[in-house]
Scaffold this motif. Structure first.
Motif, PDB file in Angstrom:
ATOM      1  N   SER A   1      50.813  43.317  44.745  1.00 46.19           N
ATOM      2  CA  SER A   1      51.038  42.523  45.250  1.00 46.19           C
ATOM      3  C   SER A   1      49.469  42.294  46.559  1.00 46.19           C
ATOM      4  O   SER A   1      48.669  41.410  47.382  1.00 46.19           O
ATOM      5  CB  SER A   1      52.085  42.232  46.003  1.00 46.19           C
ATOM      6  OG  SER A   1      52.002  43.647  46.831  1.00 46.19           O
TER       7      SER A   1
ATOM      8  N   GLY B   1      42.568  38.499  46.395  1.00 47.26           N
ATOM      9  CA  GLY B   1      42.004  37.591  45.450  1.00 47.26           C
ATOM     10  C   GLY B   1      42.488  36.100  46.493  1.00 47.26           C
ATOM     11  O   GLY B   1      42.088  35.075  46.057  1.00 47.26           O
TER      12      GLY B   1
ATOM     13  N   TYR C   1      47.567  32.959  42.463  1.00 45.27           N
ATOM     14  CA  TYR C   1      47.409  34.909  43.483  1.00 45.27           C
ATOM     15  C   TYR C   1      49.011  34.486  44.446  1.00 45.27           C
ATOM     16  O   TYR C   1      49.385  35.802  45.054  1.00 45.27           O
ATOM     17  CB  TYR C   1      46.642  35.428  44.005  1.00 45.27           C
ATOM     18  CG  TYR C   1      44.885  35.856  43.159  1.00 45.27           C
ATOM     19  CD1 TYR C   1      44.980  36.747  41.972  1.00 45.27           C
ATOM     20  CD2 TYR C   1      44.039  34.966  43.479  1.00 45.27           C
ATOM     21  CE1 TYR C   1      44.103  36.538  41.634  1.00 45.27           C
ATOM     22  CE2 TYR C   1      42.581  35.028  42.671  1.00 45.27           C
ATOM     23  CZ  TYR C   1      43.051  36.218  41.660  1.00 45.27           C
ATOM     24  OH  TYR C   1      41.578  36.005  40.797  1.00 45.27           O
TER      25      TYR C   1
ATOM     26  N   LEU D   1      46.034  41.622  45.357  1.00 46.96           N
ATOM     27  CA  LEU D   1      45.836  39.634  45.413  1.00 46.96           C
ATOM     28  C   LEU D   1      45.912  39.331  46.358  1.00 46.96           C
ATOM     29  O   LEU D   1      45.084  38.295  46.265  1.00 46.96           O
ATOM     30  CB  LEU D   1      47.368  39.651  44.298  1.00 46.96           C
ATOM     31  CG  LEU D   1      47.665  40.116  42.485  1.00 46.96           C
ATOM     32  CD1 LEU D   1      48.763  39.381  42.608  1.00 46.96           C
ATOM     33  CD2 LEU D   1      46.144  39.299  41.627  1.00 46.96           C
TER      34      LEU D   1
END
Length: 146
Positions: A66, A72, A25, A69
């Motif tokens: 992005s 994540g 990530y 993520l």
């Protein structure tokens, strides 16, 4: 109702695997921050002439990808579907667009650049805990419809 649940062992994901996911990530987030976020900033603040439709769509989609993520890093298992999406769309593009052009000897510079960028997807399958994915997205009973 007897709802089938994955066993505890199938739910376990090693700490190493969690850090591997987090690393992936972070790698993608940093890469997109370097490559795409300058485009977003230019699009919002400095763009004198608007981007073409698809170029603007791609920039915005990758920027939102992005941002998601980043979650994540905190919730690596819950964000696996984003990695699966990334793996699937890039694989489809490489197989259906790049491969036929490459075998026909018709790859131009832009297609080579895109293919090169998409080939980074080869690291994704090594980071995904496939037993967890199988237990939670294939074997586990789905949510009720009514």
């Amino acid at each position: 109702m007897n709802e089938s649940k994955p066993t505890a062992k199938m739910n376990e994901v090693s700490l190493f695997r969690l850090y591997l996911l987090r690393s992936l990530y972070l790698f993608i987030v940093v890469g997109l921050a370097i490559v795409r976020w300058p485009d977003v900033i230019q699009l919002v603040f400095y763009q004198e002439k608007p981007y073409e439709l698809m170029e603007g769509v791609v920039i915005c989609m990758l920027a939102s990808f992005s941002v998601l993520l980043i979650l994540g890093l905190r919730y690596p298992l819950q964000m696996i579907p984003l990695l699966l999406w990334e793996l699937v769309w890039k694989s489809i593009w490489l197989i259906s667009v790049a491969l036929p052009l490459w075998t026909a000897g018709q790859m131009d510079e832009a297609t080579w650049a895109m293919a090169y960028a998409c080939l980074f997807v080869l690291i994704v399958p090594f980071c995904i805990p496939w037993r967890y994915v199988f237990a939670h997205y294939v074997k586990k009973r789905g949510d009720r419809w009514r």
